[in-house]
Design a protein around this motif. Structure first.
Motif, PDB file in Angstrom:
ATOM      1  N   GLU A 251     -36.309  81.952   2.742  1.00 12.46           N
ATOM      2  CA  GLU A 251     -36.008  82.058   4.172  1.00 12.46           C
ATOM      3  C   GLU A 251     -34.700  82.806   4.417  1.00 12.46           C
ATOM      4  OE1 GLU A 251     -35.570  79.150   8.100  1.00 12.46           O
ATOM      5  OE2 GLU A 251     -36.282  78.333   6.200  1.00 12.46           O
ATOM      6  N   GLU A 252     -33.688  82.536   3.595  1.00 10.39           N
ATOM      7  CA  GLU A 252     -32.406  83.215   3.785  1.00 10.39           C
ATOM      8  C   GLU A 252     -32.532  84.713   3.540  1.00 10.39           C
ATOM      9  OE1 GLU A 252     -27.877  83.234   1.915  1.00 10.39           O
ATOM     10  OE2 GLU A 252     -29.212  81.530   1.515  1.00 10.39           O
ATOM     11  N   GLY A 253     -33.275  85.070   2.488  1.00 11.42           N
ATOM     12  CA  GLY A 253     -33.486  86.486   2.190  1.00 11.42           C
ATOM     13  C   GLY A 253     -34.284  87.182   3.279  1.00 11.42           C
ATOM     14  N   ARG A 254     -35.287  86.495   3.813  1.00 13.39           N
ATOM     15  CA  ARG A 254     -36.089  87.082   4.890  1.00 13.39           C
ATOM     16  C   ARG A 254     -35.255  87.247   6.160  1.00 13.39           C
ATOM     17  NH1 ARG A 254     -39.985  83.706   2.546  1.00 13.39           N
ATOM     18  NH2 ARG A 254     -39.655  82.068   4.105  1.00 13.39           N
ATOM     19  N   LYS A 255     -34.376  86.286   6.415  1.00 15.96           N
ATOM     20  CA  LYS A 255     -33.505  86.394   7.588  1.00 15.96           C
ATOM     21  C   LYS A 255     -32.583  87.594   7.440  1.00 15.96           C
ATOM     22  CE  LYS A 255     -30.274  83.736  10.447  1.00 15.96           C
ATOM     23  NZ  LYS A 255     -29.549  82.444  10.604  1.00 15.96           N
ATOM     24  N   LYS A 256     -32.063  87.789   6.246  1.00 13.10           N
ATOM     25  CA  LYS A 256     -31.193  88.927   5.967  1.00 13.10           C
ATOM     26  C   LYS A 256     -31.938  90.247   6.175  1.00 13.10           C
ATOM     27  CE  LYS A 256     -28.534  88.423   2.424  1.00 13.10           C
ATOM     28  NZ  LYS A 256     -28.027  88.318   1.030  1.00 13.10           N
ATOM     29  N   ALA A 257     -33.213  90.244   5.811  1.00 12.86           N
ATOM     30  CA  ALA A 257     -34.019  91.459   5.920  1.00 12.86           C
ATOM     31  C   ALA A 257     -34.689  91.616   7.283  1.00 12.86           C
ATOM     32  CB  ALA A 257     -35.096  91.461   4.830  1.00 12.86           C
TER      33      ALA A 257
END
Length: 471
Positions: free
Chosen positions: A434-440
């Motif tokens: 989720e954190e990586g997707r939010k960043k992207a």
């Protein structure tokens, strides 16, 4: 690329002289004829000529598929010269094969179309193998294993790229990836570069957010630090965008996608301009990056492309310009319609004027040779056949829409001649968390749609019934 102490016998020198003559004639043929062809002619013919067909391949008008592991030699002198890389060879199909050569030559010419310099290509077994091939040579340890190494990359990228950079390189090899969150912000790029930065890496248009950046500006920034810019241009294909012409050093293609729309197999490629910029590389690597990694790095790592897939990919590429034009026009129509649909929260497509990078993309994304096409007779912007849209109502509503699709295929694939959709948060970008997707910038209610060659009205009808059925 061979040992300076290699002994050259008179017999070897004879083979070298003959092959140097052949290479000189081929180079002259490219300059005198091929470089003067239009894009479609290069896509159809590449470097496979009537002379090749008549003299070598019993007149076959299509490039033959060499289903063989290795090449036989006339004598020890020819073998010694070949294995020292002093003459062209396909000694072993893990390294090279006539079928993959024709594939590579065509892609090098297509990505180099309109570029004044020379380009070469290294084929790979997949797009992910192409990324590894492109970045690996710049990540060598020069002093001690603990020396700091980093590179700078756009956070808006394919999930597999995110995994390769964040897990395989950062976690497993302690090579830092410094993510750029706003790729249009040149100051952010610059702030992440230091004396240990090996390269800049950007995907454009990005998958699935459809973000973009200023290629020339980022390339100039990279070169001011004496490092290369590597671009993943899979979504655009050379029919719409050729980053090398705008200053990029290396282009990565997941040929699996739009370049081979049939979906019959997996393939990749790395295309590089000769004499690229890199303060961390030796002269041979910089002089001809693609050939160097093909004959040395990939010889040892083995991410080779099967000759059957090479020729199948070649056949798909022959009509890439007309297919990208057709599917781009259909995608524009669908994006405009969804942009006003009551069940749609937002649409991500570079062709829409309200996209934040529409103006920037319009500077770079053009249908190649539209000015020579009697349908247009002028330059024409095209933005590709990948788009995304966010559904009103959250993740569960989005799954309902997705599950109600009837004509559009549910799969993680893209670039097909048939329309394909996926939910990136649960598929292509699931593993980055989720954190990586939010960043992207990948929300749970996003559906990625790659529009095929069907009539756009039929695709719109399927989308409309799915959106309405999931109310």
């Amino acid at each position: 690329m061979s040992n300076e102490n290699d002994i050259i016998t008179p017999g070897m020198q004879d083979y070298i002289n003959r092959n140097n003559s052949y290479l000189a004639k081929r180079s002259q043929y490219i300059q005198d004829e091929v470089k003067k062809w239009k894009f479609d002619t290069i896509a159809v013919h590449g470097l496979y000529s009537v002379t090749d067909a008549i003299n070598d391949y019993q007149g076959s008008i299509i490039e033959p598929i060499f289903m063989s592991t290795s090449q036989a030699y006339r004598d020890s002198d020819e073998m010694a010269a070949a294995l020292a890389y002093k003459i062209p060879t396909w000694c072993y199909s893990r390294i090279a094969n006539p079928s993959t050569y024709y594939y590579e030559w065509t892609l090098a010419l297509l990505e180099g179309y309109g570029f004044d310099g020379e380009t070469t290509c290294c084929s790979t077994s997949s797009g992910m193998a192409a990324i590894m091939t492109a970045v690996q040579p710049f990540l060598h340890v020069y002093n001690t294993p603990a020396e700091p190494r980093n590179f700078v990359a756009t956070a808006q990228c394919y999930g597999g790229t995110f995994q390769q950079f964040s897990i395989r390189l950062m976690q497993e090899r302690n090579i830092e990836c410094r993510w750029v969150l706003d790729a249009t912000n040149l100051d952010e790029w610059n702030s992440k570069i230091d004396e240990n930065t090996r390269f800049l890496y950007g995907e454009l248009p990005s998958n699935p957010q459809l973000s973009f950046f200023d290629i020339k500006a980022v390339a100039d920034l990279a070169h001011s630090h004496e490092i290369p810019l590597i671009c993943d241009s899979t979504i655009a294909t050379p029919a719409l965008l050729r980053p090398i012409s705008h200053g990029a050093d290396i282009v990565v293609q997941s040929v699996t996608k739009s370049l081979t729309s049939s979906g019959f197999g997996i393939a990749g490629a790395v295309i590089a301009r000769k004499n690229l910029t890199s303060k961390f590389s030796d002269d041979e690597l910089k002089e001809d990056f693609a050939l160097n990694v093909k004959l040395l790095q990939n010889r040892d790592f083995g991410p080779n492309l099967h000759p059957l897939q090479a020729v199948m990919s070649l056949n798909d590429m022959r009509t890439i310009r007309s297919k990208m034009d057709l599917m781009s026009r259909s995608t524009m129509k669908i994006a405009r319609s969804l942009n006003s649909h009551p069940q749609v929260e937002s649409v991500q497509y570079l062709g829409l004027p309200d996209h934040p990078q529409h103006e920037l993309a319009s500077k770079y994304m053009w249908l190649v040779d539209a000015e020579y096409d009697e349908l247009y007779n002028k330059p024409v912007n095209r933005y590709g056949h990948l788009m995304s849209f966010c559904v009103k109502g959250g993740a569960e509503k989005t799954r309902g829409v997705f599950d109600n699709l009837k004509r559009i295929w549910r799969a993680t694939d893209l670039g097909r001649i048939k329309s394909v959709a996926t939910i990136p948060a649960i598929s292509t970008h699931q593993q980055q968390g989720e954190e990586g997707r939010k960043k992207a910038g990948i929300p749970a209610n996003m559906i990625r749609l790659c529009v095929g060659a069907e009539h756009p009205d039929d695709i719109l009808a399927d989308l409309d019934q799915a959106l309405n059925a999931a109310k």
